[in-house]
Design an enzyme around this catalytic site. Structure first.
Site, short mmCIF file in Angstrom:
data_model
loop_
_atom_site.label_atom_id
_atom_site.label_comp_id
_atom_site.label_asym_id
_atom_site.label_seq_id
_atom_site.Cartn_x
_atom_site.Cartn_y
_atom_site.Cartn_z
N GLN A 186 0.84 -1.20 0.00
CA GLN A 186 0.00 0.00 0.00
C GLN A 186 0.87 1.25 0.00
OE1 GLN A 186 -3.03 0.49 -0.59
NE2 GLN A 186 -4.27 -1.23 0.12
N GLU B 30 -2.33 -15.44 -2.96
CA GLU B 30 -1.79 -14.30 -3.70
C GLU B 30 -1.16 -14.87 -4.97
OE1 GLU B 30 -1.24 -10.82 -3.69
OE2 GLU B 30 0.01 -11.31 -5.43
N ASP C 89 -9.35 -8.40 -0.68
CA ASP C 89 -8.75 -7.10 -0.99
C ASP C 89 -8.29 -7.13 -2.45
OD1 ASP C 89 -7.51 -4.64 -0.89
OD2 ASP C 89 -5.87 -5.25 0.43
N CYS D 92 -10.71 -1.00 -3.75
CA CYS D 92 -10.13 0.24 -4.29
C CYS D 92 -10.93 0.70 -5.49
CB CYS D 92 -8.66 0.03 -4.65
SG CYS D 92 -8.39 -1.31 -5.81
N1 SAH Z 1 -3.86 -7.26 0.85
C1 SAH Z 1 -2.60 -6.81 0.30
C2 SAH Z 1 -2.60 -6.72 -1.23
C3 SAH Z 1 -3.77 -6.04 -1.87
S1 SAH Z 1 -3.57 -5.59 -3.55
C4 SAH Z 1 -2.20 -5.49 0.91
O1 SAH Z 1 -3.03 -4.81 1.53
O2 SAH Z 1 -1.05 -5.11 0.80
C5 SAH Z 1 -4.23 -6.91 -4.43
C6 SAH Z 1 -3.32 -8.11 -4.53
O3 SAH Z 1 -4.00 -9.11 -5.29
C7 SAH Z 1 -2.01 -7.87 -5.25
O4 SAH Z 1 -0.96 -8.32 -4.44
C8 SAH Z 1 -2.11 -8.71 -6.54
O5 SAH Z 1 -0.87 -9.28 -6.92
C9 SAH Z 1 -3.08 -9.78 -6.12
N2 SAH Z 1 -3.90 -10.40 -7.17
C10 SAH Z 1 -4.39 -9.86 -8.30
N3 SAH Z 1 -5.19 -10.72 -8.94
C11 SAH Z 1 -5.23 -11.85 -8.18
C12 SAH Z 1 -5.91 -13.09 -8.29
N4 SAH Z 1 -6.74 -13.35 -9.30
N5 SAH Z 1 -5.73 -14.00 -7.32
C13 SAH Z 1 -4.91 -13.76 -6.26
N6 SAH Z 1 -4.25 -12.60 -6.11
C14 SAH Z 1 -4.40 -11.65 -7.05
#
Ligand code: SAH
Length: 451
Positions: free
Chosen positions: A283, A333, A381, A408
């Site tokens: 973030q 992730e 998220d 977001c």
């Molecule tokens: N919760 C974390 C990351 C949020 S951002 C934080 O607050 O830091 C969203 C995350 O989802 C990113 O790390 C991205 O790499 C991951 N992402 C995107 N598409 C995805 C999917 N289909 N399955 C799993 N992760 C995914």
């Protein structure tokens, strides 16, 4: 019918979700940069299509009382800070309204409480990350931001919303590149070496990571370049090269190579220590992200017997913040470096009740259901595109008592909420949190409880 270059007097009646002023004329909706609701302007027509048009300010006849004066137009033009001309108080109201409007229009939920946006005390210089293009302008190497919808570089040295240490490093690198005569990338001729610089800074630790994105492996006099950087900025703990030899808009290529120091930098959030790899998500506003996570945690009402899923887990920031209060955390992730970070971060913080897997959230959710894992709370998220339908179905099937949805993008959240409502969940409340002051971006936490 209006056509290009016509001048017309209009009143701005609203702000688009991207922060442009909206004017209506002859049944058409016009979008106008740097125009606020209530302002009367003469607009020059830039473009008209069947349904809408784009205009620019020719002159203002009245100003909004909420307009902030003396904002550099480059911040609006490049989109770095596309709401900087609006008072902060009004920015927060705008974001609350974005969430409520989407829930009303897309999810048909006019009555769910959407609380006032939680704002920052000092809504400037907050970004811990910068992605800066390097180009040549009038014979000189420049760093800055692209003008919106273009690749025309606007040179900038005060980025307004970035941590000042990051601005300093960018400007130092620009001067260093000039001194060492490193060639910047040229998109038209596909020549030159340096495409972008990426900088990330641990908000609490001050540790910095620098990623140099280049078109090819060899960087002339790289040892001297590195020596210069780390002697001027000893807080730079990691210098990484990323090679992107492809045409197109993607900033990063596939190959990373550590040129100096560590592969990661460290920061802390909510009292835990986190290692962060270059490709991993982190973030950009640490202070407000901590508030966001804390709200998500408080809203989740967790207890020691709970099994929690942390979907879209990144480097594990959310899951590891709740692990000590619950029975087990399962995280998923898709970026493998981020998953490795999450596993490492668990160990580093002495946390033993987490399982992080590298997969898509939709695949992992289906597997967990098949394995008979019964989550009590699912925290999601996702990125801007929101959740996959298969994820929503699988997660609803678990009968988890709550889905805590961190979003977001209020429009995809509203779409997903609508599906959850059809599958037996009810949206109880939403708290917007301002992670991106001075920009149109909206972040919020929604609570879906099982009926
Ligand atoms: N919760 C974390 C990351 C949020 S951002 C934080 O607050 O830091 C969203 C995350 O989802 C990113 O790390 C991205 O790499 C991951 N992402 C995107 N598409 C995805 C999917 N289909 N399955 C799993 N992760 C995914």
């Amino acid at each position: 019918m209006l056509k290009k270059n016509d001048l017309v007097d209009v009143e701005i009646v609203d702000l688009s979700h991207q922060g442009e002023g909206i004017a209506k004329h002859d049944g058409l909706v016009f979008f106008v940069e740097n125009a606020l609701p209530g302002e009367k302007i003469t607009m020059r027509v830039l473009k008209v299509t069947k349904k809408m048009g784009f205009g620019k300010i020719e002159s203002y006849h009245t100003y909004s009382p909420h307009r902030k004066k003396n904002i550099q137009v480059d911040y609006l033009r490049t989109g770095i800070a596309d709401l900087a001309h609006l008072s902060y108080e009004e920015q927060l109201k705008f974001k609350q309204k974005q969430v409520a409007d989407n829930l009303y229009k897309i999810a048909k939920l006019p009555d769910v409480p959407v609380f006032e946006t939680l704002g920052m005390n000092n809504p400037k210089h907050y970004r811990n990350k910068a992605q800066i293009p390097v180009r040549r302008i009038a014979g000189q190497i420049e760093t800055g931001f692209f003008r919106k919808q273009s690749h025309d570089l606007v040179p900038i040295s005060d980025y307004f919303i970035q941590e000042p240490e990051i601005d300093k490093l960018i400007n130092y690198l620009r001067d260093l590149f000039r001194r060492f005569e490193l060639t910047p990338y040229d998109e038209t001729s596909q020549t030159g070496l340096i495409r972008h610089i990426l900088i990330r800074r641990g908000h609490y630790t001050g540790e910095m990571m620098l990623v140099l994105v280049t078109t090819r492996p060899k960087i002339f006099r790289i040892e001297q370049v590195i020596d210069a950087i780390v002697s001027e900025f000893p807080q730079v703990k990691s210098i990484i090269q990323n090679i992107n030899d492809q045409k197109g808009n993607a900033i990063l290529g596939k190959t990373y190579k550590t040129l100096y120091g560590k592969d990661t930098i460290t920061d802390t959030m909510l009292g835990h220590e986190f290692s962060i790899s270059a490709p991993a998500f982190y973030q950009v506003n640490t202070e407000m992200a901590e508030k966001l996570y804390q709200i998500a945690i408080d809203f989740s009402d967790l207890s020691a017997a709970d099994v929690v899923i942390d979907a879209f887990s990144g480097i594990g920031t959310i899951g590891l913040s709740v692990a000590n209060h619950v029975k087990h955390v399962y995280g998923v992730e898709v970026i493998k470096e981020a998953v490795r970070d999450a596993q490492h971060n668990a160990k580093q913080n002495g946390i033993t009740n987490t399982t992080y897997v590298c997969d898509s959230a939709e695949n992992a959710m289906a597997k967990w259901v098949a394995e008979g894992i019964k989550p009590d709370v699912i925290m999601v998220d996702p990125p801007r595109k929101g959740l996959a339908e298969s994820f929503i179905e699988a997660s609803a099937k678990t009968k988890a008592r709550q889905i805590t949805y961190i979003s977001c993008n209020p429009s995809t959240m509203a779409r997903d909420v609508k599906r959850y409502e059809e599958l037996g969940y009810r949206l109880e409340k939403v708290q917007p949190v301002d992670l991106f002051p001075q920009t149109h971006h909206v972040e919020c936490v929604g609570v879906l409880v099982r009926e």
